[in-house]
Write an enzyme that holds these catalytic residues in place. Structure first.
Site, mmCIF file in Angstrom:
data_model
loop_
_atom_site.group_PDB
_atom_site.id
_atom_site.type_symbol
_atom_site.label_atom_id
_atom_site.label_comp_id
_atom_site.label_asym_id
_atom_site.label_seq_id
_atom_site.Cartn_x
_atom_site.Cartn_y
_atom_site.Cartn_z
ATOM 1 N N HIS A 30 1.712 2.909 -3.279
ATOM 2 C CA HIS A 30 0.781 3.997 -4.137
ATOM 3 C C HIS A 30 1.092 5.247 -4.175
ATOM 4 C CE1 HIS A 30 -2.851 1.379 -5.209
ATOM 5 N NE2 HIS A 30 -2.444 0.966 -4.130
ATOM 6 N N ASP B 270 -7.557 -5.907 -4.288
ATOM 7 C CA ASP B 270 -7.296 -4.601 -5.313
ATOM 8 C C ASP B 270 -7.474 -5.081 -6.500
ATOM 9 O OD1 ASP B 270 -6.204 -2.887 -3.599
ATOM 10 O OD2 ASP B 270 -4.170 -3.339 -3.636
ATOM 11 N N GLN C 104 0.891 -1.331 -0.037
ATOM 12 C CA GLN C 104 0.106 -0.051 -0.201
ATOM 13 C C GLN C 104 0.967 0.877 0.206
ATOM 14 O OE1 GLN C 104 -3.628 -0.193 -0.633
ATOM 15 N NE2 GLN C 104 -2.663 -2.129 -0.936
ATOM 16 N N GLU D 111 -9.084 2.022 5.730
ATOM 17 C CA GLU D 111 -9.618 1.909 4.182
ATOM 18 C C GLU D 111 -9.511 0.058 4.163
ATOM 19 O OE1 GLU D 111 -8.841 2.977 -0.279
ATOM 20 O OE2 GLU D 111 -7.126 3.137 1.199
ATOM 21 N N HIS D 112 -8.588 -0.449 4.425
ATOM 22 C CA HIS D 112 -8.078 -1.913 4.282
ATOM 23 C C HIS D 112 -7.727 -2.304 5.679
ATOM 24 C CE1 HIS D 112 -7.074 -0.105 0.251
ATOM 25 N NE2 HIS D 112 -7.506 -1.150 -0.181
ATOM 26 N N HIS E 15 -51.513 22.036 5.909
ATOM 27 C CA HIS E 15 -51.508 20.629 5.605
ATOM 28 C C HIS E 15 -52.103 19.957 6.154
ATOM 29 C CE1 HIS E 15 -47.209 21.709 5.466
ATOM 30 N NE2 HIS E 15 -46.747 20.588 5.175
#
Length: 440
Positions: A269, A369, A266, A335-336, A428
């Site tokens: 990235h 992924d 990771q 996230e992961h 109403h």
């Protein structure tokens, strides 16, 4: 290499953990003043402005925004057969998983003569953003397109930055993935100006209409995120994605090579990517550090990875037990999240906050992924505490359809009037009682 945070004496409160744990510091507000003029220019001048910014930021000016169909066909024909086979497998697995997510309409009979139906309707037109920065992401084409198609979205456009290396077209692998999925509309424009063009539409250089979209999904850099923030409301968005992140909850039985390579994967990235190890074993932490020292130097993007692993967004959190580790990872809301502990499935079942959970030594994030069948467009920055990843539901809207007969309305009219009166909204109530007035 990983900075250590020692929480073995006591795990802080959830509020304290939010400020204690490593996290990428991304200030979207700080770039809004750069992005707003770009968005405004595209709103006023459409494709002409978008192409000017493409030339300025990407170093190339495409002949047109829309990629010719022949270029999509050529990219697919020239795609490496091994990559094509991998994409086809990824697509097949993703379609299998996402097909089971499709909701069906439900009708509830509230009373005799009174029903409420929840009808699920796909968004009409969606822009699917695929980044083109430090890496190329044909897999993100799959992850965006498959759930949108499964939801029944009828009009899709893939938007990806023009590449000077490829004559002003998006990366060939991205075009090939789009073609493989049957997407015929691809725009060679990215960044904030690409998102703005998706939102406002325009006219292409050949006079063809570039129709605006109703929603934009997909990750991008901070400028893409800022544009999505500015345009939210005019368009729907999936999320404000930040740098990618992985957390690994591991005990003494975990393989340090597995943990180290997953943290590296990771970090590859982006220099801002976050890699966090949470463990109750100092011995494992030491072994992972030793693996990182060897493996980071040997991998292709070693400088980028070293920057990410040594940054304030990454680190090793020491805890006194796996139970305390669960409290930490739930507060972090990665996230992961990988679970590499004894009885990993049982530990994973107790996780409340994560974009996706990867269970045991044979379920690495890299699998998710590409080829697990799950979606890799996931909430970052702690947003997994309240948000989900991209799915079929992202592209569906639930619409309540109310149908009552005269008798069913008459039976509840008094309650409607009582509540309308309590809220000082008498009209109403009159909208109901007027239906039963004797006007003979």
């Amino acid at each position: 290499m990983l900075t250590r945070i020692d929480l073995r004496s006591a795990v802080p409160t959830p509020a304290e953990l939010r400020t204690t744990l490593p996290r990428a510091q991304v200030d979207v507000d700080a770039v809004l003043h750069h992005v707003r003029p770009i968005v405004d220019a595209v709103r006023e001048r459409g494709a002409a402005a978008a192409l000017e910014y493409t030339e300025r930021f990407d170093g190339v000016r495409p002949a047109a925004v829309r990629v010719p169909a022949a270029e999509l066909d050529r990219a697919l024909a020239e795609l490496d057969p091994a990559v094509r086979a991998a994409l086809e497998e990824s697509i097949e697995r993703a379609r299998r998983v996402h097909a089971d997510q499709r909701r069906t309409d439900t009708t509830t009979r509230v009373v005799p003569g009174g029903t409420v139906t929840e009808k699920w309707v796909p968004v009409a037109r969606v822009g699917l953003y695929v980044p083109g920065g430090l890496a190329v992401y044909p897999s993100s084409v799959v992850m965006n397109v498959v759930p949108a198609q499964t939801a029944g979205v009828e009009s899709l456009v893939v938007c990806s930055p023009a590449q000077a290396e490829f004559g002003g077209l998006p990366h060939p692998a991205i075009m090939a993935a789009a073609a493989l999925l049957g997407v015929t509309e691809v725009w060679a424009v990215g960044g904030a100006h690409g998102v703005a063009l998706l939102a406002y539409g325009g006219t292409d250089t050949d006079g063809a209409a570039l129709d605006p979209v109703d929603m934009v999904t997909g990750p991008g850099n901070i400028y893409v995120t800022a544009a999505k923030r500015l345009l939210r409301g005019l368009i729907g968005i999936d999320s404000e994605a930040g740098p990618t992140e992985i957390a690994v909850l591991a005990d003494a039985g975990a393989d340090p090579a597995h943990v180290a390579t997953d943290l590296i994967s990771q970090a590859e990235h982006d220099p801002l990517a976050a890699s966090v190890l949470v463990t109750d074993s100092v011995e494992l932490a030491d072994a992972v550090d030793a693996e990182l020292a060897v493996r980071v130097k040997a991998t292709k993007h070693s400088e980028r990875i070293a920057t990410a692993l040594s940054g304030p967004q990454s680190g090793c959190v020491l805890v006194s037990s796996v139970d305390d580790g669960l409290r930490v990872v739930d507060a972090y809301a990665a996230e992961h999240l990988e679970i590499q502990t004894a009885d990993a499935a049982a530990v994973a079942a107790r996780v409340r906050n994560a974009g996706a959970v990867f269970v045991g030594p044979w379920s690495p994030v890299s699998l998710g992924d590409y080829c697990a069948g799950s979606n890799h467009v996931l909430p970052t920055g702690g947003c997994a505490r309240h948000s989900s990843g991209l799915s079929v539901q992202t592209f569906l809207r639930g619409i309540h359809v109310v149908e009552y007969t005269e008798d069913a309305l008459r039976a509840v009219a008094g309650h409607v009037v009582a509540l309308a009166t309590a809220e000082d909204l008498p009209a109403h109530g009159e909208a109901v009682t007027a239906r039963f007035e004797d006007r003979s």
